[in-house]
Design an enzyme around this catalytic site. Structure first.
Site: not given
Length: 510
Positions: A330, A457, A145, A46, A332, A190-191, A441, A398, A101
């Protein structure tokens, strides 16, 4: 106490305390422990760009993005962090970040997935880590990730094969050996839950596998999600064993595991919806966290998935149990859960069908391109983790607000979101949660998982139409910097924004 009784008790605790709903209205950085860490983050694909430079090979995310997904966007250039990281770290200093991170691109460091190290990739990550540390910013590193080297996906199916255990452990060994003298906080995947579900049940993220041939060319939703999740757990445990045996005594670091969490509320007070809400927690949290703490999958998950979910041998169970130094979260938003047993009988049943419930995200009057501000959800997740899993150390990896990526620097909704959620985080901390850090994030507007460059974001806007990809500070960056500096008694949006007339719902004080 039964699982549903426990859940109803937790739900009552979380939803009926006004402090948890609204968060602390007035707080400062000094209200948090001195060793609590505040930061921000990004991930390699990203942020870095330079997708074909200096020996980097494609990852599964390159392949997925170039197949027309991620809203037609890709990470070939992204934020060009590969070349601009020093300037970006200076922005982090100006924002008063205490930690940052990152993730390491496996295919930049070891292009073939195994074998020779790419020295230019090694040089980049050494320089990045050194630059962060020289500026007083603590690096936290994620090993994977959603960017497995495409070479391993092509060779043996990536996370669907047990062969991944050896290759992932060897890759981790290189990272620990080369960077572990400066990096203390590692996350393996990640996730992991969303990667397995999105990549192998729904086909909406890399590697894009599912049973629906209208959107996936290959895959089997009925079992591949569980196979991938199983191998992720085994690989994680192998990496932790390696670190504890070879590195931890010398490097004094920690290895954690990251999942995506919603806070779930029952759609109605009907018993069926209450049970379905606990089932949602079992599938989204318990599926991968239970083995790390207790050594096996939740009974509900095993019952609904039946023979489609692999089983652990006695040795594997013993190796996985306790193989985590912290849980990365993470978070949201919050969702309603409505019981829907009929989908359990779906012909192509997989994770989504086995859940046997409908997940309905709460929106209210919030614009569709933003998350509603529901800070009680973060409090609820932390309270749930505390009570169900023995109050393991937790890092919020996040948390942030989505807006349209339109160049607007006066991002008031993002400031209000952070203000409320950090207040709720403080509530949870004061109520005994073992939460150790918070990473907003994200630092820069980069490539987003599902929407490419359509949503934002970041604390900083990146002008994609500028050949130099110039960064512009948003109001949220000034707010976060002021909060982290902790020297101002009262900061409203008006004060932080230097003239903007939008009032802030809350204030923080020293």
């Amino acid at each position: 106490m039964s699982e549903i009784s426990l859940y109803i008790g937790l739900l009552s605790l979380v939803l009926h305390l006004p402090v948890a709903v609204h968060g602390v209205d007035h707080y400062s950085r000094t209200d948090f422990p001195a060793d609590f860490v505040f930061g921000s983050g990004t991930s390699a694909y990203q942020y870095e760009g330079a997708a074909s430079e200096d020996g980097r090979s494609p990852s599964i995310w390159d392949t997925f993005a170039h197949s027309g997904h991620t809203n037609g966007a890709n990470g070939d250039i992204a934020c060009d962090g590969y070349h601009k990281y020093k300037d970006d770290i200076q922005l982090m200093v100006e924002t008063n970040l205490e930690a940052f991170r990152i993730s390491i691109s496996w295919s930049r460091l070891i292009p073939n997935g195994r074998g020779p190290i790419n020295q230019k990739g090694l040089h980049y990550y050494n320089n990045l880590i050194d630059e962060l540390i020289s500026c007083g910013i603590q690096p936290h590193v994620t090993l994977n990730h959603i960017d497995l080297p495409q070479a391993l996906e092509d060779e043996y199916g990536g996370w669907l094969s047990r062969k991944i255990l050896k290759d992932f452990t060897a890759y981790a060994d290189v990272c620990f050996r080369e960077f572990g003298d400066r990096v203390l906080y590692w996350t393996t995947v990640n996730e992991a839950n969303i990667f397995a579900v999105g990549g192998y049940d729904q086909g909406i993220i890399a590697p894009g596998r599912c049973s629906d041939r209208t959107r996936c060319s290959w895959g089997n939703s009925s079992n591949e999600t569980y196979i991938a999740g199983h191998n992720i757990l085994l690989a994680h445990a192998a990496v932790v064993r390696l670190y504890r045996a070879k590195y931890q005594a010398i490097q004094k670091g920690y290895v954690g595991f990251n999942i995506y969490t919603m806070w779930f509320e029952p759609y109605t007070n009907a018993t069926e919806d209450l049970i379905a809400t606990q089932r949602a927690n079992d599938f989204f949290i318990g599926w991968l966290i239970d083995p790390l703490i207790f050594g096996d999958y939740p009974e509900t998950v095993k019952k609904n998935a039946q023979t489609r979910i692999p089983t652990f041998t006695k040795l594997e169970s013993e190796q996985i149990k306790g193989s985590v130094d912290f849980i990365g979260v993470n978070h949201y938003t919050t969702a309603f859960v409505k019981d829907n047993p009929s989908i359990l009988e779906a012909d192509n049943g997989g994770f989504s069908a086995d859940l046997a419930a409908q997940i309905i995200e709460q929106q209210g009057d919030t614009p569709q391109d933003q998350y509603p501000v529901l800070p009680s959800g973060l409090y609820g997740v932390l309270e749930y983790l505390k009570q169900v899993y023995g109050n393991q150390p937790v890092y919020i990896h996040e948390n942030g607000q989505m807006t349209r990526r339109n160049g607007t620097l006066n991002d008031t909704p993002r400031v209000e979101y952070f203000q409320a959620y950090i207040g709720s985080l403080l509530d949870a901390l004061r109520n005994g949660s073992n939460v150790k850090g918070y990473f907003a994030w994200t630092f820069l507007d980069g490539l987003e998982l599902l929407d490419g460059y359509g949503t934002s974001f970041g604390f900083y806007y990146v002008d994609l139409d500028d050949k130099d990809l110039r960064r512009y500070q948003k109001l949220s960056a000034r707010w976060y910097a002021s909060f982290l500096k902790g020297k101002t008694r009262s900061n409203s949006i008006t004060e932080v924004g230097k003239g903007t007339s939008v009032p802030l719902r809350y204030q923080f004080i020293q």
